[in-house]
Scaffold this motif. Structure first.
Motif, PDB file in Angstrom:
ATOM      1  N   TRP A   1      67.167  77.864  99.939  1.00 50.19           N
ATOM      2  CA  TRP A   1      66.393  79.050  99.566  1.00 50.19           C
ATOM      3  C   TRP A   1      66.511  79.304  98.070  1.00 50.19           C
ATOM      4  O   TRP A   1      65.527  79.613  97.402  1.00 50.19           O
TER       5      TRP A   1
ATOM      6  N   GLY B   1      66.330  88.219  88.202  1.00 50.60           N
ATOM      7  CA  GLY B   1      67.140  88.441  89.404  1.00 50.60           C
ATOM      8  C   GLY B   1      67.706  87.178  89.989  1.00 50.60           C
ATOM      9  O   GLY B   1      68.206  87.183  91.099  1.00 50.60           O
ATOM     10  N   GLY B   2      67.585  86.076  89.246  1.00 51.49           N
ATOM     11  CA  GLY B   2      68.055  84.830  89.817  1.00 51.49           C
ATOM     12  C   GLY B   2      69.566  84.719  89.800  1.00 51.49           C
ATOM     13  O   GLY B   2      70.256  85.494  89.150  1.00 51.49           O
ATOM     14  N   PRO B   3      70.072  83.752  90.522  1.00 45.60           N
ATOM     15  CA  PRO B   3      71.522  83.590  90.600  1.00 45.60           C
ATOM     16  C   PRO B   3      72.080  83.087  89.281  1.00 45.60           C
ATOM     17  O   PRO B   3      71.521  82.213  88.648  1.00 45.60           O
TER      18      PRO B   3
ATOM     19  N   ASN C   1      63.135  89.878 100.356  1.00 44.99           N
ATOM     20  CA  ASN C   1      62.543  89.205  99.211  1.00 44.99           C
ATOM     21  C   ASN C   1      61.145  88.687  99.533  1.00 44.99           C
ATOM     22  O   ASN C   1      60.177  88.880  98.772  1.00 44.99           O
TER      23      ASN C   1
ATOM     24  N   GLU D   1      77.561  82.740  90.264  1.00 50.37           N
ATOM     25  CA  GLU D   1      77.189  83.048  91.641  1.00 50.37           C
ATOM     26  C   GLU D   1      76.969  81.776  92.444  1.00 50.37           C
ATOM     27  O   GLU D   1      77.412  81.671  93.593  1.00 50.37           O
TER      28      GLU D   1
ATOM     29  N   THR E   1      63.187  79.255  95.609  1.00 51.61           N
ATOM     30  CA  THR E   1      62.688  80.444  94.929  1.00 51.61           C
ATOM     31  C   THR E   1      62.932  80.404  93.433  1.00 51.61           C
ATOM     32  O   THR E   1      62.765  81.403  92.755  1.00 51.61           O
TER      33      THR E   1
ATOM     34  N   VAL F   1      60.842  87.900  91.274  1.00 52.41           N
ATOM     35  CA  VAL F   1      62.259  87.624  91.015  1.00 52.41           C
ATOM     36  C   VAL F   1      62.972  87.486  92.359  1.00 52.41           C
ATOM     37  O   VAL F   1      62.794  88.322  93.239  1.00 52.41           O
ATOM     38  N   PRO F   2      63.742  86.445  92.528  1.00 57.15           N
ATOM     39  CA  PRO F   2      64.568  86.364  93.739  1.00 57.15           C
ATOM     40  C   PRO F   2      65.754  87.293  93.562  1.00 57.15           C
ATOM     41  O   PRO F   2      66.738  86.941  92.962  1.00 57.15           O
ATOM     42  N   GLU F   3      65.655  88.494  94.094  1.00 55.89           N
ATOM     43  CA  GLU F   3      66.669  89.508  93.794  1.00 55.89           C
ATOM     44  C   GLU F   3      67.989  89.125  94.411  1.00 55.89           C
ATOM     45  O   GLU F   3      68.283  89.473  95.547  1.00 55.89           O
ATOM     46  N   PHE F   4      68.778  88.427  93.634  1.00 58.24           N
ATOM     47  CA  PHE F   4      70.004  87.894  94.189  1.00 58.24           C
ATOM     48  C   PHE F   4      71.098  88.928  94.288  1.00 58.24           C
ATOM     49  O   PHE F   4      72.021  88.806  95.080  1.00 58.24           O
TER      50      PHE F   4
END
Lengths: 234, 387
Positions: free
Chosen positions: A227, A115-117, B220, A121, A231, B236-239
């Motif tokens: 942030w 789920g990372g950028p 998050n 992004e 993370t 997971v950092p839900e981006f």
């Protein structure tokens, strides 16, 4: 009628020196001015132009790199100097943004649920964030040009890029709460550094009654980037 | 609206230019409010003087008393410096001799014009004469923001200055508006009290931006804390959720005011309402009313269902009452049922937004699973012991 033919009052003894002598000025007379104005011709400019065309590529690149490096130094030790604003360039921000986005990326083969950028992004956030803050500053009546502001905001990402580098190195060690505390501390320090550096350059361009309004979006911008850095998990 | 003579030095007017002066009859006599004193001109013609008011004023009536003046021209300027004058009125008084014969007291012109908003008032009298007195009656409803509202529409929408008018707020004004949205006082209308025809886009835009990131980050963080002990959980950092949050909140902050504005416009055409709001004022109210959700989103990190729902109710109460009190005066002239339905819909949509954000971004705290997992081994052990 008799009053209309009054002689002009004595302006010298008028209580208000502001209007003194006004009645003596004849409006319709031309006052001729004669003289000469000479502008010293700078004949050296032409030679300078030729020399940048004829110099070697290495010289050109080194000059630009030196300028970028000098601005990095200005960001790391923020003083009241106008070098960043006067000779703005967008190379530095580009290099920093690409470096940050590359470091924030993880191998796509790792995890599908990642789920990372993504690279795009991060890029979009940095550039559109900087453009939005610049527009905001100009709409509030700020006295800074569009590219100067972009330049300052881009260069002030440098502390956060350094923080990302340190975080990546720290993450090579074992995971745990100590690891997290170290990263948290580093990110907080670098975040404060970025905000202070950019406000040192940008705050002067705003009228004092709107300074806080212009600085808050900068704070939010660097907070979001911090942030993302904090993370990051490989 | 009381009538005030604005052309007095006690009201802040100043004569900043006069083309001639006499020590016995200085230009300040024009604005000293004393009908016995006057300004006399000396020297050549035309003569002029400029009166500067300390703020923009709306002038309803202009009275000038002059003596032996042949032509009077009045120009006005609305800028801070005495530049960019435009002609306003010019009057010819005919031959000075005949004028004097007809009216030995001098000539008085009286101009009534309620549409002009001049700041500087120069009057050049041509011909021999002297100015006796000046009197300006003005409407002292000089709320600067109201007059600027008339000025705002002047820039065409493709220029940068047009959009700058929407960011014409100071720091303390933004803070006042935020305070007003947090403390709804019954009977006080947010728009009338704080916005006062100076709606800004700064507040709505940045409050929405902060809210987007607050919800995404808090969600998050809260998920991370809830699933902290589980072995199967990979952080997971839900981006992706940031973009979803941004879409939802920005469309709420823009589309709902648009719909509401259209609805009010439609009802306005049927029923004459006392109060009507412009589109930007509605956007402004909605934007500032969302401010309460920022601390609410941060407090939603606490993984207790009861706490979260109490927070939802508090936030809804505060912002819902701000919205209700703003829009109730706009619809109460209408049919009773429609008015009630409108206000209820506004509050309902607001609740939908907050509950939806809570449900989507924040996982439910699963505190009740762990005790049951530890309870069953105890029971089996007790059963094994007793048997």
């Amino acid at each position: 009628m008799a009053e209309a033919a009054q002689s002009p009052g004595d302006p010298g003894t008028s209580p208000k020196p502001l209007f003194a002598g006004l009645s003596e000025i004849a409006i319709s007379r031309d006052i001729p001015i004669e003289g000469e104005i000479t502008i010293p011709v700078r004949s050296r400019i032409r030679e300078f132009d030729n020399s940048t065309l004829n110099e070697s590529v290495r010289n050109t690149i080194m000059r630009d790199l030196k300028s970028v490096g000098k601005k990095f130094m200005h960001v790391l030790y923020p003083r009241k100097s106008s070098t960043l604003l006067r000779d703005w360039d967008l190379w530095g921000p580009l290099i920093l943004c690409v470096a940050l986005a590359l470091m924030l990326q993880r191998g796509s083969a790792d995890n599908e649920k990642d789920g990372g950028p993504q690279f795009a992004e991060v890029f979009v956030i940095v550039w559109f964030g900087a453009v939005t803050i610049t527009l905001n500053s100009k709409l509030l009546g700020g006295n800074i040009s569009f590219f100067q502001s972009l330049c300052v905001l881009g260069y002030c990402i440098l502390p956060l890029t350094v923080a990302m580098l340190i975080c990546r190195l720290v993450l090579l060690a074992e995971q745990g709460p100590i690891n997290f505390m170290v990263r948290l501390f580093v990110v907080i320090v670098m975040f404060a550094w970025s905000v202070i550096a950019s406000t040192a350059f940008l705050a002067d361009s705003q009228p004092p009654n709107r300074r806080a309004l212009a600085v808050y979006p900068v704070f939010l911008f660097y907070f979001v980037i911090s942030w993302m850095i904090l993370t990051f998990t490989p | 609206m009381r009538k005030v003579d604005l052309c007095l030095s006690s009201e802040g007017a100043e004569v900043i230019l006069a083309t001639s002066s006499d020590e016995k009859h200085p230009p300040e006599s024009v604005i000293d409010g004393n009908p016995e004193t006057f300004w006399t001109t000396t020297g050549m013609f035309p003569q002029e003087f400029i009166i500067s008011f300390h703020k923009h004023v709306r002038i309803e009536k202009l009275v000038i008393q002059s003596y032996l003046v042949r032509t009077l021209r009045i120009e006005k300027s609305t800028s801070k410096e005495p530049v960019d004058f435009e002609q306003w009125i010019e009057r010819e008084f005919g031959d000075a001799a005949t004028a004097l014969a007809a009216n030995p007291d001098g000539s008085t012109i009286s101009i009534e014009d309620a549409d002009e908003t001049p700041k500087h008032q120069p009057g050049p009298p041509r011909g021999a004469g002297r100015e006796e007195d000046d009197e300006l009656l003005g409407n002292d409803d000089s709320d600067k923001t109201e007059l600027l509202a008339g000025q705002k529409k002047s820039s065409p929408f493709w220029t940068f200055e047009y959009y700058q008018t929407f960011f014409d707020v100071d720091t303390h004004q933004v803070f006042d508006r935020i305070k007003g949205s947090l403390l709804p006082i019954p009977g006080r209308n947010f728009v009338r009290l704080y916005i006062r025809s100076n709606p800004d886009l700064y507040g709505p835009f940045w409050i929405c931006a902060t809210l987007v990131f607050a919800i995404a980050i808090s969600g998050n963080l809260s998920n991370f804390l809830i699933h902290l002990g589980e072995k199967t959980y990979h952080y997971v950092p839900e981006f992706r959720k940031v973009s979803i949050a941004a879409t939802v909140i920005y469309s709420y902050a823009w589309l709902v005011p648009l719909a509401l504005w259209g609805f009010l416009l439609w009802r306005n055409s049927k029923v004459m309402n006392i109060v009507s709001y412009s589109f930007l004022e509605i956007v402004c109210v909605y934007g500032y009313s969302l401010f309460i959700y920022i601390p609410t989103a941060i407090l939603w990190i606490i993984p207790q269902k009861a706490v979260r729902w109490i927070l939802v109710l508090i936030a809804l109460g505060v912002s819902g009452s701000v919205l209700a009190m703003t829009f109730w005066p706009a619809v109460r002239e209408d049919n009773r049922r429609i008015a009630l339905a409108t206000v209820v819909t506004i509050v309902l949509l607001h609740m939908l937004l907050s509950v939806g954000c809570l449900a989507y971004f924040f996982d439910a705290p699963e505190m009740d699973h762990l005790p049951t997992a530890t309870a069953t081994p105890n029971q089996t052990m007790a059963a094994a012991k007793s048997s």
